[in-house]
Design a protein around this motif. Structure first.
Motif, mmCIF file in Angstrom:
data_model
loop_
_atom_site.group_PDB
_atom_site.id
_atom_site.type_symbol
_atom_site.label_atom_id
_atom_site.label_comp_id
_atom_site.label_asym_id
_atom_site.label_seq_id
_atom_site.Cartn_x
_atom_site.Cartn_y
_atom_site.Cartn_z
ATOM 1 N N VAL A 136 4.734 58.417 -32.584
ATOM 2 C CA VAL A 136 5.922 58.661 -33.273
ATOM 3 C C VAL A 136 5.283 59.586 -34.624
ATOM 4 C CG1 VAL A 136 7.562 57.994 -35.188
ATOM 5 C CG2 VAL A 136 7.170 56.746 -32.947
ATOM 6 N N VAL A 137 6.023 60.651 -34.854
ATOM 7 C CA VAL A 137 5.807 61.329 -36.414
ATOM 8 C C VAL A 137 6.910 61.629 -37.129
ATOM 9 C CG1 VAL A 137 5.466 63.881 -37.139
ATOM 10 C CG2 VAL A 137 4.491 62.991 -35.069
ATOM 11 N N GLN A 138 6.650 61.148 -38.425
ATOM 12 C CA GLN A 138 8.001 61.154 -39.438
ATOM 13 C C GLN A 138 7.791 62.028 -40.673
ATOM 14 O OE1 GLN A 138 8.257 56.758 -40.409
ATOM 15 N NE2 GLN A 138 9.713 56.676 -38.610
ATOM 16 N N GLN B 58 1.415 66.611 -47.397
ATOM 17 C CA GLN B 58 2.419 66.608 -48.243
ATOM 18 C C GLN B 58 2.683 67.814 -48.980
ATOM 19 O OE1 GLN B 58 1.901 63.171 -51.154
ATOM 20 N NE2 GLN B 58 0.897 64.530 -52.478
ATOM 21 N N HIS B 59 3.861 68.107 -49.138
ATOM 22 C CA HIS B 59 4.119 69.189 -50.112
ATOM 23 C C HIS B 59 5.314 68.992 -50.997
ATOM 24 C CE1 HIS B 59 6.729 69.982 -46.845
ATOM 25 N NE2 HIS B 59 7.446 70.639 -47.501
ATOM 26 N N VAL C 299 7.568 65.835 -49.918
ATOM 27 C CA VAL C 299 7.733 65.500 -48.475
ATOM 28 C C VAL C 299 6.427 65.108 -48.143
ATOM 29 C CG1 VAL C 299 8.399 66.515 -46.343
ATOM 30 C CG2 VAL C 299 9.642 67.397 -48.297
ATOM 31 N N GLN C 300 6.331 63.917 -47.308
ATOM 32 C CA GLN C 300 4.954 63.369 -47.008
ATOM 33 C C GLN C 300 5.277 63.113 -45.544
ATOM 34 O OE1 GLN C 300 2.008 61.972 -48.617
ATOM 35 N NE2 GLN C 300 1.621 62.467 -46.343
ATOM 36 N N GLY C 301 4.259 63.655 -44.835
ATOM 37 C CA GLY C 301 4.150 63.472 -43.245
ATOM 38 C C GLY C 301 3.357 62.161 -42.927
ATOM 39 N N TRP C 302 3.703 61.750 -41.665
ATOM 40 C CA TRP C 302 3.092 60.352 -41.315
ATOM 41 C C TRP C 302 2.933 60.526 -39.738
ATOM 42 C CZ3 TRP C 302 1.020 56.238 -43.758
ATOM 43 C CH2 TRP C 302 1.452 56.063 -45.238
ATOM 44 N N THR C 303 2.012 59.996 -39.091
ATOM 45 C CA THR C 303 1.662 60.012 -37.636
ATOM 46 C C THR C 303 1.502 58.711 -37.449
ATOM 47 O OG1 THR C 303 0.994 62.207 -37.607
ATOM 48 C CG2 THR C 303 0.594 60.733 -35.813
ATOM 49 N N ILE C 304 2.091 58.031 -36.261
ATOM 50 C CA ILE C 304 1.990 56.625 -35.937
ATOM 51 C C ILE C 304 1.497 56.820 -34.417
ATOM 52 C CG2 ILE C 304 2.784 54.340 -35.332
ATOM 53 C CD1 ILE C 304 4.534 56.686 -37.704
#
Length: 268
Positions: free
Chosen positions: A20-22, A51-52, A60-65
């Motif tokens: 999952v990418v959020q 993040q940017h 805006v912060q990205g996450w990967t699960i």
């Protein structure tokens, strides 16, 4: 006012997905009306990415699960000190020109009824007109949970005459744009409703751009402008564009989401 937030969004999949990418807009906006005391976002099994800060000033912060993933919990906990600025977004830095927010989107697309509602409001100047438009939306759409859904448009909510804060915000954006006023959707939190009762969910309202003042918030669902009971997270053209959490799962599965939010006033 000092507000504490405890917000958990849980995602469950009927079959494990590969990953999952959020993308999160879950950090309070930086402006004169609020100061972060402490703030933490955690994601079960998640790894922080890049993040940017975008053109609208949102972080805006990205996450990967990594998978297999059957369940995810995104937890937001923190404390913010707020100041009542009568709805004016003072001291907020952004690079997107206001006229960009005259663009119509699917949820805010105008029909004959919305045009009629927009034309029914009047004011001696743009600020008074903005207040009149917000009041017109409040009168036309009663607050009632459960009658609309995530994809209900402003036109559909107006036809029903009922809806929730998302519908009020979309309708106000639509009528403001009809009258040539740039308008955008705002996501955030509200500690209590106008009558002082607890407000259970994350909240949404609209901002209209008024020359000389800049962006001014209006909350038709509560017939108010955002004050020190509100925490602002981010903005966009509509609810989808301003969503605090956006993501994609790799794999064929049915996703079920559950959200719990508590926003409380604490001692200074």
């Amino acid at each position: 006012m000092r507000l504490t937030v405890d917000h958990v969004t849980r995602y469950a999949y009927d079959h494990p997905v590969r990953s999952v990418v959020q993308s999160h807009r879950l950090s309070p906006s930086v402006f004169a009306g609020q100061k972060v005391i402490d703030w933490e976002v955690t994601v079960t099994g998640g790894v922080k990415g890049a993040q940017h800060r975008d053109g609208a000033g949102d972080l805006v912060q990205g996450w990967t699960i990594a998978g297999p993933v059957s369940e995810i919990a995104v937890a937001v906990r923190g404390t913010v000190e707020t100041t009542d600025l009568a709805g004016v977004l003072r001291g907020h830095r952004e690079t997107v020109p206001p006229d960009c927010y005259l663009r119509e989107t699917t949820p805010t697309r105008a029909d004959v009824a919305l045009v009629t509602l927009a034309r029914s409001a009047s004011g001696e100047d743009l600020l008074q007109l903005a207040h009149a438009l917000s009041a017109a939306v409040s009168d036309a759409i009663a607050y009632r949970p459960g009658v609309t859904h995530a994809h209900t448009t402003a036109a559909e909510a107006l036809a029903l005459g009922e809806g929730v804060c998302q519908d009020h915000a979309h309708a106000l954006i639509a009528v403001a744009r009809i009258r040539g006023i740039p308008a955008r959707y705002v996501s955030g939190y509200l500690s209590a409703s106008a009558d002082g009762s607890a407000h259970e969910a994350a909240h949404a309202w609209a901002e209209l751009h008024v020359p000389g003042l800049g962006w001014v918030g209006f909350d038709p669902a509560n017939r108010a402008c955002p004050d020190d009971r509100y925490i602002r997270l981010g903005s966009g053209f509509d609810a989808q564009d301003a969503a605090p959490i956006r993501g994609i799962a790799r794999g064929a599965a049915v996703e079920v989401m559950d959200v719990t939010v508590a926003v409380l006033q604490t001692a200074q």
